[in-house]
Design a protein around this motif. Structure first.
Motif, PDB file in Angstrom:
ATOM      1  N   GLN A  94      -4.392   6.061  35.999  1.00  0.00           N
ATOM      2  CA  GLN A  94      -5.419   6.825  36.720  1.00  0.00           C
ATOM      3  C   GLN A  94      -6.419   7.520  35.796  1.00  0.00           C
ATOM      4  O   GLN A  94      -7.112   8.437  36.210  1.00  0.00           O
ATOM      5  CB  GLN A  94      -4.741   7.869  37.636  1.00  0.00           C
ATOM      6  N   LYS A  95      -6.496   7.106  34.540  1.00  0.00           N
ATOM      7  CA  LYS A  95      -7.462   7.707  33.620  1.00  0.00           C
ATOM      8  C   LYS A  95      -8.825   7.055  33.801  1.00  0.00           C
ATOM      9  O   LYS A  95      -8.924   5.834  33.955  1.00  0.00           O
ATOM     10  CB  LYS A  95      -6.992   7.538  32.168  1.00  0.00           C
ATOM     11  N   PRO A  96      -9.893   7.837  33.796  1.00  0.00           N
ATOM     12  CA  PRO A  96     -11.232   7.263  33.959  1.00  0.00           C
ATOM     13  C   PRO A  96     -11.661   6.511  32.706  1.00  0.00           C
ATOM     14  O   PRO A  96     -11.739   7.064  31.611  1.00  0.00           O
ATOM     15  CB  PRO A  96     -12.116   8.489  34.215  1.00  0.00           C
ATOM     16  N   LEU A  97     -11.961   5.240  32.861  1.00  0.00           N
ATOM     17  CA  LEU A  97     -12.361   4.378  31.748  1.00  0.00           C
ATOM     18  C   LEU A  97     -13.868   4.449  31.577  1.00  0.00           C
ATOM     19  O   LEU A  97     -14.633   4.268  32.532  1.00  0.00           O
ATOM     20  CB  LEU A  97     -11.917   2.939  32.030  1.00  0.00           C
ATOM     21  N   ILE A  98     -14.324   4.741  30.350  1.00  0.00           N
ATOM     22  CA  ILE A  98     -15.759   4.807  30.088  1.00  0.00           C
ATOM     23  C   ILE A  98     -16.217   3.716  29.122  1.00  0.00           C
ATOM     24  O   ILE A  98     -17.423   3.544  28.927  1.00  0.00           O
ATOM     25  CB  ILE A  98     -16.170   6.188  29.535  1.00  0.00           C
ATOM     26  N   GLY A  99     -15.294   2.979  28.514  1.00  0.00           N
ATOM     27  CA  GLY A  99     -15.683   1.912  27.595  1.00  0.00           C
ATOM     28  C   GLY A  99     -14.508   1.443  26.754  1.00  0.00           C
ATOM     29  O   GLY A  99     -13.348   1.662  27.108  1.00  0.00           O
ATOM     30  N   TRP A 100     -14.806   0.822  25.638  1.00  0.00           N
ATOM     31  CA  TRP A 100     -13.766   0.319  24.757  1.00  0.00           C
ATOM     32  C   TRP A 100     -14.247   0.392  23.305  1.00  0.00           C
ATOM     33  O   TRP A 100     -15.408   0.710  23.033  1.00  0.00           O
ATOM     34  CB  TRP A 100     -13.382  -1.120  25.132  1.00  0.00           C
ATOM     35  N   PHE A 101     -13.332   0.123  22.365  1.00  0.00           N
ATOM     36  CA  PHE A 101     -13.683   0.160  20.949  1.00  0.00           C
ATOM     37  C   PHE A 101     -13.022  -1.004  20.228  1.00  0.00           C
ATOM     38  O   PHE A 101     -12.060  -1.615  20.722  1.00  0.00           O
ATOM     39  CB  PHE A 101     -13.261   1.494  20.311  1.00  0.00           C
ATOM     40  N   SER A 102     -13.548  -1.300  19.058  1.00  0.00           N
ATOM     41  CA  SER A 102     -13.023  -2.378  18.224  1.00  0.00           C
ATOM     42  C   SER A 102     -13.052  -1.931  16.766  1.00  0.00           C
ATOM     43  O   SER A 102     -13.984  -1.238  16.339  1.00  0.00           O
ATOM     44  CB  SER A 102     -13.849  -3.655  18.414  1.00  0.00           C
ATOM     45  N   PHE A 103     -12.017  -2.340  16.036  1.00  0.00           N
ATOM     46  CA  PHE A 103     -11.921  -2.007  14.616  1.00  0.00           C
ATOM     47  C   PHE A 103     -11.669  -3.275  13.825  1.00  0.00           C
ATOM     48  O   PHE A 103     -10.743  -4.046  14.122  1.00  0.00           O
ATOM     49  CB  PHE A 103     -10.782  -1.004  14.375  1.00  0.00           C
ATOM     50  N   ARG A 104     -12.506  -3.512  12.826  1.00  0.00           N
ATOM     51  CA  ARG A 104     -12.337  -4.652  11.929  1.00  0.00           C
ATOM     52  C   ARG A 104     -12.806  -4.255  10.535  1.00  0.00           C
ATOM     53  O   ARG A 104     -13.747  -3.494  10.377  1.00  0.00           O
ATOM     54  CB  ARG A 104     -13.107  -5.874  12.437  1.00  0.00           C
ATOM     55  N   ARG A 105     -12.149  -4.782   9.524  1.00  0.00           N
ATOM     56  CA  ARG A 105     -12.402  -4.384   8.140  1.00  0.00           C
ATOM     57  C   ARG A 105     -13.432  -5.295   7.476  1.00  0.00           C
ATOM     58  O   ARG A 105     -13.482  -6.490   7.740  1.00  0.00           O
ATOM     59  CB  ARG A 105     -11.103  -4.402   7.336  1.00  0.00           C
ATOM     60  N   LYS A 106     -14.237  -4.661   6.613  1.00  0.00           N
ATOM     61  CA  LYS A 106     -15.183  -5.365   5.748  1.00  0.00           C
ATOM     62  C   LYS A 106     -16.079  -6.331   6.514  1.00  0.00           C
ATOM     63  O   LYS A 106     -16.208  -7.520   6.168  1.00  0.00           O
ATOM     64  CB  LYS A 106     -14.425  -6.112   4.644  1.00  0.00           C
ATOM     65  N   THR A 107     -16.657  -5.828   7.585  1.00  0.00           N
ATOM     66  CA  THR A 107     -17.582  -6.624   8.397  1.00  0.00           C
ATOM     67  C   THR A 107     -18.816  -5.790   8.702  1.00  0.00           C
ATOM     68  O   THR A 107     -18.787  -4.558   8.608  1.00  0.00           O
ATOM     69  CB  THR A 107     -16.926  -7.067   9.716  1.00  0.00           C
ATOM     70  N   PRO A 108     -19.935  -6.434   9.058  1.00  0.00           N
ATOM     71  CA  PRO A 108     -21.145  -5.670   9.375  1.00  0.00           C
ATOM     72  C   PRO A 108     -20.940  -4.752  10.581  1.00  0.00           C
ATOM     73  O   PRO A 108     -20.156  -5.047  11.486  1.00  0.00           O
ATOM     74  CB  PRO A 108     -22.186  -6.758   9.663  1.00  0.00           C
ATOM     75  N   LEU A 109     -21.678  -3.660  10.575  1.00  0.00           N
ATOM     76  CA  LEU A 109     -21.543  -2.656  11.630  1.00  0.00           C
ATOM     77  C   LEU A 109     -22.477  -3.004  12.787  1.00  0.00           C
ATOM     78  O   LEU A 109     -23.412  -2.285  13.118  1.00  0.00           O
ATOM     79  CB  LEU A 109     -21.858  -1.264  11.073  1.00  0.00           C
ATOM     80  N   ARG A 110     -22.222  -4.137  13.408  1.00  0.00           N
ATOM     81  CA  ARG A 110     -22.968  -4.560  14.587  1.00  0.00           C
ATOM     82  C   ARG A 110     -22.043  -5.407  15.461  1.00  0.00           C
ATOM     83  O   ARG A 110     -21.131  -6.073  14.951  1.00  0.00           O
ATOM     84  CB  ARG A 110     -24.213  -5.351  14.201  1.00  0.00           C
ATOM     85  N   PRO A 111     -22.262  -5.413  16.777  1.00  0.00           N
ATOM     86  CA  PRO A 111     -21.365  -6.146  17.683  1.00  0.00           C
ATOM     87  C   PRO A 111     -21.411  -7.647  17.423  1.00  0.00           C
ATOM     88  O   PRO A 111     -22.470  -8.221  17.172  1.00  0.00           O
ATOM     89  CB  PRO A 111     -21.917  -5.804  19.074  1.00  0.00           C
ATOM     90  N   SER A 112     -20.249  -8.273  17.482  1.00  0.00           N
ATOM     91  CA  SER A 112     -20.164  -9.717  17.363  1.00  0.00           C
ATOM     92  C   SER A 112     -20.445 -10.360  18.731  1.00  0.00           C
ATOM     93  O   SER A 112     -20.616  -9.671  19.742  1.00  0.00           O
ATOM     94  CB  SER A 112     -18.775 -10.118  16.864  1.00  0.00           C
ATOM     95  N   MET A 113     -20.474 -11.682  18.774  1.00  0.00           N
ATOM     96  CA  MET A 113     -20.730 -12.380  20.033  1.00  0.00           C
ATOM     97  C   MET A 113     -19.615 -12.107  21.042  1.00  0.00           C
ATOM     98  O   MET A 113     -19.885 -11.881  22.227  1.00  0.00           O
ATOM     99  CB  MET A 113     -20.856 -13.885  19.769  1.00  0.00           C
ATOM    100  N   ARG A 114     -18.372 -12.125  20.588  1.00  0.00           N
ATOM    101  CA  ARG A 114     -17.267 -11.869  21.516  1.00  0.00           C
ATOM    102  C   ARG A 114     -17.260 -10.419  21.974  1.00  0.00           C
ATOM    103  O   ARG A 114     -17.016 -10.135  23.151  1.00  0.00           O
ATOM    104  CB  ARG A 114     -15.932 -12.221  20.851  1.00  0.00           C
ATOM    105  N   GLU A 115     -17.531  -9.488  21.072  1.00  0.00           N
ATOM    106  CA  GLU A 115     -17.587  -8.078  21.455  1.00  0.00           C
ATOM    107  C   GLU A 115     -18.724  -7.823  22.452  1.00  0.00           C
ATOM    108  O   GLU A 115     -18.582  -7.020  23.377  1.00  0.00           O
ATOM    109  CB  GLU A 115     -17.745  -7.214  20.217  1.00  0.00           C
ATOM    110  N   SER A 116     -19.834  -8.529  22.273  1.00  0.00           N
ATOM    111  CA  SER A 116     -20.937  -8.399  23.223  1.00  0.00           C
ATOM    112  C   SER A 116     -20.537  -8.920  24.593  1.00  0.00           C
ATOM    113  O   SER A 116     -20.867  -8.309  25.630  1.00  0.00           O
ATOM    114  CB  SER A 116     -22.163  -9.161  22.713  1.00  0.00           C
TER     115      SER A 116
END
Length: 310
Positions: A94-116
């Motif tokens: 019953q917690k209100p969901l506002i989004g999600w997060f992703s963590f990956r090492r040594k990669t550019p700080l921009r969303p990937s195709m799958r994350e998009s």
């Protein structure tokens, strides 16, 4: 329904530190869900500080907690399609969901195709929409926030974690970067504390108390039940602050409470005395347990020695 554009994202220092600690200690990449609420923050009317408030209200998303799990056990498939059955309100406690997060090492700080793809798929479930607090009209916010964590491309002597927040716009499928505020005490965060609603852990207590003569005059069943309830409330109050009469609580409720701060201080002192007495009781009980263990050890030694086993 049109897109609701956020002005910024707020997160407390302990919550952000807990997320970074969880991500840094993980041997692999992690995904997770973000929980919180969206508030329409009114502009501050105070002008005795150097912080300039905006003339219009702001839509702020506050991250209050998170849930992380390995990427292989995530809520989406390899193509970024969200499994709605794993994101029901029952599974989310019953917690209100506002989004999600992703963590990956040594990669550019921009969303990937799958994350998009995952971020665009989350708002497609209307059951996950949450109401906006302090809004002038009934508006719903879709879980469209994406928080990305990465580490620098090159190894560093100091452990570093980079992060950036985005909000996806369903109308044009664009990712808008959002500023992140670390909520702290200060003029810049008065809007958060102005919308704070205090709650009390004390149970509801009836503040009316009659004398012993009044109790003797209670002949009908209604008054007897009422006095039993008062006695029960007094017993519950004694568990928190022994010696505090429940009749004095009526002076601590309502607009006249400001005139009875001494009574509130007395209640606090009695609660501290109660805690101190319980601590001494636990300390004495622990000492008796240790004494009994030593006695049993000596007794076993004597029995073994008399039996010729020592």
């Amino acid at each position: 329904m049109g897109d609701l554009v956020l002005q910024k994202i707020a997160i407390s220092g302990p919550t952000l530190a807990s997320m970074i600690q969880r991500l840094s200690s993980s041997p692999a990449n992690l995904d997770g869900l973000l929980f919180g609420h969206v508030t329409c923050v009114a502009p501050s009317a105070l002008s005795d500080d150097s912080v300039q408030s905006t003339p219009d209200s702001q839509l702020v998303a506050t991250i209050s907690s998170f849930l992380s799990f390995p990427s292989l056990l995530s809520f989406y498939d390899s193509l970024g399609r969200v499994d709605s059955s794993r994101l029901t309100l029952t599974n989310l406690n019953q917690k209100p969901l506002i989004g999600w997060f992703s963590f990956r090492r040594k990669t550019p700080l921009r969303p990937s195709m799958r994350e998009s793809s995952v971020t665009r798929s989350l708002p497609s479930n209307p059951q996950l929409y949450l109401p906006i607090q302090n809004a002038s009209s009934e508006s719903l916010f879709a879980p469209s926030i994406f928080l990305l964590f990465t580490t620098p491309l090159q190894d560093q002597f100091i452990q570093t974690c980079q992060y950036r927040a985005f909000q996806v716009q369903s109308s044009n499928l664009c990712f808008n970067p959002l500023p992140i505020d670390i909520v702290n005490i200060g003029p810049a965060f008065r809007g958060h504390y102005g919308a704070f609603s205090p709650t009390s852990a004390l149970p509801f207590l009836n503040c009316e108390l009659r004398s012993s003569s009044a109790i003797n005059e209670c002949r009908n069943e209604e008054n007897l039940i009422r006095m039993k309830r008062i006695a029960k409330d007094q017993s519950e109050l004694d568990m928190c602050a022994e010696g505090m009469q429940i009749g004095r609580l009526n002076q601590l409720i309502g607009p006249e409470a400001v005139n009875y701060t001494a009574g509130l201080e007395d209640l606090y002192k009695k609660m501290l005395c109660k805690i101190e007495s319980l601590a001494r009781l636990v300390e004495a009980s622990s000492a008796k347990v240790v004494e009994q263990e030593n006695h049993n050890r000596k007794l076993r030694y004597k029995v073994a020695r008399s039996a010729g086993l020592e």
